[in-house]
Each structure stands twice: as C-alpha cells, then as structure tokens.
Design a protein around this motif. Sequence first.
Motif, PDB file in Angstrom:
ATOM      1  N   ALA A 178       0.845  -1.183   0.000  1.00 49.51           N
ATOM      2  CA  ALA A 178       0.000   0.000   0.000  1.00 49.51           C
ATOM      3  C   ALA A 178       0.886   1.240   0.000  1.00 49.51           C
ATOM      4  CB  ALA A 178      -0.894  -0.009   1.228  1.00 49.51           C
ATOM      5  N   VAL A 179       0.465   2.254  -0.768  1.00 52.85           N
ATOM      6  CA  VAL A 179       1.150   3.550  -0.713  1.00 52.85           C
ATOM      7  C   VAL A 179       0.331   4.426   0.217  1.00 52.85           C
ATOM      8  CG1 VAL A 179       1.918   5.535  -2.055  1.00 52.85           C
ATOM      9  CG2 VAL A 179       2.038   3.246  -3.024  1.00 52.85           C
ATOM     10  N   VAL A 180       0.979   4.955   1.268  1.00 53.62           N
ATOM     11  CA  VAL A 180       0.230   5.651   2.316  1.00 53.62           C
ATOM     12  C   VAL A 180       0.681   7.102   2.454  1.00 53.62           C
ATOM     13  CG1 VAL A 180      -0.393   3.647   3.692  1.00 53.62           C
ATOM     14  CG2 VAL A 180       1.849   4.693   4.010  1.00 53.62           C
ATOM     15  N   TYR A 235       0.471  -3.796   7.525  1.00 57.18           N
ATOM     16  CA  TYR A 235       1.021  -2.805   8.452  1.00 57.18           C
ATOM     17  C   TYR A 235       0.272  -1.491   8.422  1.00 57.18           C
ATOM     18  CZ  TYR A 235       4.972  -5.767   9.413  1.00 57.18           C
ATOM     19  OH  TYR A 235       5.750  -6.801   9.839  1.00 57.18           O
ATOM     20  N   VAL A 236      -0.734  -1.384   7.510  1.00 65.39           N
ATOM     21  CA  VAL A 236      -1.440  -0.107   7.386  1.00 65.39           C
ATOM     22  C   VAL A 236      -2.480  -0.001   8.483  1.00 65.39           C
ATOM     23  CG1 VAL A 236      -2.821   1.333   5.883  1.00 65.39           C
ATOM     24  CG2 VAL A 236      -1.036  -0.096   4.915  1.00 65.39           C
ATOM     25  N   THR A 237      -2.383   1.055   9.299  1.00 64.50           N
ATOM     26  CA  THR A 237      -3.327   1.276  10.386  1.00 64.50           C
ATOM     27  C   THR A 237      -4.348   2.327   9.946  1.00 64.50           C
ATOM     28  OG1 THR A 237      -1.658   2.777  11.248  1.00 64.50           O
ATOM     29  CG2 THR A 237      -1.811   0.614  12.281  1.00 64.50           C
ATOM     30  N   PRO A 238      -5.502   2.409  10.637  1.00 62.46           N
ATOM     31  CA  PRO A 238      -6.546   3.341  10.188  1.00 62.46           C
ATOM     32  C   PRO A 238      -6.115   4.813  10.196  1.00 62.46           C
ATOM     33  CG  PRO A 238      -7.398   1.776  11.794  1.00 62.46           C
ATOM     34  CD  PRO A 238      -5.925   1.581  11.747  1.00 62.46           C
ATOM     35  N   MET A 281      -4.588   5.230   2.616  1.00 64.13           N
ATOM     36  CA  MET A 281      -4.064   4.471   1.482  1.00 64.13           C
ATOM     37  C   MET A 281      -4.461   5.162   0.186  1.00 64.13           C
ATOM     38  SD  MET A 281      -4.478   0.460   2.371  1.00 64.13           S
ATOM     39  CE  MET A 281      -6.198   0.423   2.824  1.00 64.13           C
ATOM     40  N   LEU A 282      -3.557   5.167  -0.770  1.00 62.12           N
ATOM     41  CA  LEU A 282      -3.862   5.772  -2.058  1.00 62.12           C
ATOM     42  C   LEU A 282      -4.349   4.701  -3.035  1.00 62.12           C
ATOM     43  CD1 LEU A 282      -0.859   8.219  -2.582  1.00 62.12           C
ATOM     44  CD2 LEU A 282      -3.145   8.735  -1.730  1.00 62.12           C
TER      45      LEU A 282
END
Lengths: 298, 320
Positions: free
Chosen positions: B147-149, B247-250, B254-255
Amino acid sequence: MHESSRVRWSEFAIEAIIRVLGFSTIGFVLLIFLFLLREGMPVFFEVSPDNLFGTRWYPTFGLFGTLPLILGSALVTVTAIVIALPLGVATAVFVREVAPGWAREVLKPTIEVLAGIPSVVLGFFGMTIIAPLVREVLGAPTGLTAFTGAIILAYMALPTIISVAEDALDAVPKSYRDASLAMGATRWQTIWRVVVPAAKSGIVTAIMLGMGRAIGETMAVMMVTGNAARMPLTLDSLFRPARTMTATIAAEMGEVAQGSVHYHALFGIGIILFVLTFLINVAAASTMFKQRERGGLR
Amino acid sequence: MARGIHPFLIRLFPTTPTDFAIHVQWTRWILTGLLCLGITLAAIGCGAQATESEHEAPSQAAKTIENKGSDTLVNLALAWAETYMQLHPEVRISVTGGGSGTGIAAMINGTVDIANASRKMKPEEIAAAQANGINPIEFTVARDAIAVVVHPSNPVDGLTLQQISDIYTGKITNWREVGGEDRPIVLLSRESNSGTYVYFLEHVIRMGDKKSDLLFSPDTLLMPSSEGISAEVRQNPNAIGYDGLGYVTPDQKMLAIARDPKGPYVLPSVETVNDGSYPISRSLYMYTAGEPTGHVKDYLDWILSDGQKLVPELGFVPLK
C-alpha cells in the motif's frame, strides 16, 4: 634468605599477572583492529576509488560512495559540539565557580547520571518529541533532520564535556584567583579572563572527548536523522535528513552476506570511523600532554 | 660480579644483588610474554571452536526450526509458528525479522533452517549459497499488496504508477504537481535490506523495466522499520510512504493506484490482489536449505495447507 626469595617469587607472579592483564587490553585492541583491517581492507581493492569516495551510496546496486556518510557524520557531530560547547562550559563554570557548596554536591552526581541514560531512550524521545517540534517550529519538510540528531547528540556529549571541563577548572590553582581578585578584578572578570583561559587546554580536551562520543553514537542518530544518504552541501542541509557512518553500519550489517563487497564496504566505513576517532583522541591526548609539560596546573 | 661468565648466564643464574635485579627484570618479561601468548592462543582457540559448533547447531538439534528474515512476513511467520507449536508441542520454532536480506544472508551462511523473504533470491545469492554447499529451495507461502500511504489530511486520493515513480526519483517534489496542497513531498522508504525496498524499486520506480537504472532519490528517508514509516506518516502531512497491507493502520490514508492515467484507480485489498486489478502486489517466500525433510517438511506442508487460514487474519492474501 630462603624466606625472602619466596616472598620475591610470589611478588613476581602477582606483578606478572597484573602486567599480563594490562598488556592483554592492548592486545585485544590490536586484535580488534587487525580484524577490522582484515574484513575492511578488501573494499579498497574491490571498489574503485572514485566509486568509494563518490557521492552515491546505493550498496544494493554496487554504488559505494561514502562521501555523503562522512559529511553527514561531520555535519551532525560538529553541530552537536557547537550546541553543547557553550552549554557545557557554562555549566562547568557554574558548578565549579559560582554554585554554592550544596548545589555543587547535587549537580555533580546528577550530571554524571545523565551519561547513563540509554541512547535508545533518547532516540525515542527525539523521534516523538523533538522531531515534530523541529518540523512545526522551524518549518522543515520533516522533523527527522541532521539538526534533530545534533540536538540529541549534544545532550549525550554534555555530561562528558561538563565533567572534564569542571576537572580542568578545578585544577587551576587558587593563587591565580586570589591574585586576580587582589588586583581588583570582579568575580566575573576573574572567571572569564583568568580561570577559563588557564584551564583552556583542559576544556579543549573536554570538547575532543565530547566529539569522540558524538561521532561514535549510533542508535539515537539512526532513529532521528532520517537516514537519507544525500550530500549535505546546500545551506539548508542542517534542516534536511542526513545519514551518518555509524547508522549505516548498524542499519545494514544485519543484511549482508559475509565476504560480499557490501560486507567489506561496511567494515571499510568502520576503518574510516576508527581512524577519525583515533585522530580526535590523539588530538585530545596531545593537548592534555601539553598541559602537563607546561606544569603548574596540576 | 662473577667474572668469566657470559652476561646471559649471569641473568639466568644470579650470584650478586645487581645480577639478581637483572634476573628479576628478565623473568618478569619472559613470564609476561608467555602468559600473553597463552591467553591469545586460548582466545583464538575458543573463537574457532565457537564458529564450528555454530555451524553444526541446526542439524544437531532435531526438533528446533530456526526461521529468520523478512519484516513483512515476521508477524505472519510468528502466528504460524505459535499455532504450529500448539499443535506439535515437540517442535520449537524461533522466528526473527531483520529484513529479507538478513534472512537470505543467514541462509547463505548456513545459520537458519527457513529464510523468509518478500522477494526472490537473486542469482548471485543462490550462487553464494551453493558455494557454501547449500541449495536453497523456494516456496511461495502467501501474497501481499504494497500500500502507498499518506497523512490522512492529504487531499490526494490516487496516483498513477508513473507519478509514484516520478515522486520517488525526485522528479516531482511538491504535492501541488499531483493535485495536492502546496507542500514539499517527504519520501519515506524501508532500509535497503528490505525485500519491499527492492520490489518497490523494480516494479514501481522502474515500472518493471529491467534495463532502467532509476534509483530512489538520495533525499529518501530510509526508516529502520515498518513502524518508523507508520509513525512518520501519521504525524507528517508532507510524507508519502509504502508498506505491506498488513502494516497499514486506520490513521494512515491508502492511495488508490492506477496503471495509467485513464484509470481505473484501485485500492489495495484481498479481492483486488486476487483478481489482479491492484498493480503493486507480490508473492512472499520461504526458502529452505535443500529439499526439506522431517519436521521442516511437516511444518511447510502445514503452512501451505491449514496454515493458509491464518493469512487473511494478518492482512495478507492467501494462496488460491
């Protein structure tokens, strides 16, 4: 006669053991240095000099330019000393010359305790408190900058600088102060014009030792400087990310296959770092010896 | 002084007080020298022994599995290990992270049974392992979306691969150029030992072009951990980072990613990875030293069958 020779023999034994322990310390340092040379020297043959002292550090793609790392270390270390020097010397002067006896008794051990704070704690503090401050107050794109690293390093070098500088001030004979005061100088004039200049070489030693501590620090620096291997050549470099030699070794040593070029390159950085630290220590030692030769101060 | 005796003998057999003093001096130095030599030899001997036993350890200890590598995989590998150890109490599995490069290096050096990697081993790494007498065998164990964040306050919702590539090579340096606010872009990346770093370079920055020699901009901040990226993205509105979906948290945004400017812009999820519409996804691997046998084989068989049930719980995409 028999009795005394036995005493002498046990004395030899004890002396010899102490001597061995003393010499083995030197031996271990030498062995470590030999190990460092053995693992690091190959890189100077495997990688061409213009690559090795180039400006791009991309070890995964065969680019081993150590220049941004050396300059990054220099930038962070020198800035740290610029911050820590006035603070450290002023604190030492306060502790030795100005503070009343009870304050001195409290301050001295407190300052020494500062030296015992683990660097990872300071790194975390820098990451969560100082980095956002640097970004918001100074308007840098990110808070993970060389400056943030320098602040943390300054804090870590302070205890060393303060206690060595304090010792140097302490070694200035009382007669100097008495003479100055007798000439009608104020207390400030005595401190600034007589005591501090008389302790100058000791203070220089303090700076050198503080610098040695700062250049070798790894953990905190890795956490707060952002680790971007860019050349710090523009004016705003201090407020941009930087990558130091120690952080590079720490971050990448785990990844490399033993005996690869990258592995040798990391040890090569170790050699460069060792030589730099050695030179700083030699400089510190030589000013210390000069002070002894001139005599009178101790 | 006793005349007619060679000075060296005087030192060995003292007869007068002066000679005795010389004798003492000599004895001291000889003793010192011998002891130093002894200690050094002992130290070298111990060192040599230690390295030998280290190399033999994995084969001797029959029921332990040493598992090391990719930080992307580490939580999943831990979940697998814990569940498996509950099912088979006689097996002990130790899992450590450190990055794909770390795991592969450990495989080449012969210190692990299973290396985790979020990229394939390079041919030269396989060659290095074979030179050490180890033949790495590859298993695909799960799939992952990268994910790109960005910071949640960032108005940018989607980017094309070309735009991400331009951002990470330093061609685009302001969010304004991709439809955002007038802010500098702060590039975040994993350390170069990360498999995610290599994947991102090859498939996003170079967009799969093998001949391309594009690199991350030197201004890229290399964060020592996934958590380092999350922490900076969470608090810095200028930042852009990338990380495994798990690993993405709220508190990060995310793009949506598009292969070309006309779209479609796709958000990463289990579905979009499985139907192939999300462009930045990859396989995750485990490598064993040679064809697995015994308990290592049992463990891998379990991972590839029942173990797959754990995969979606940790934000990864199970094998179909």
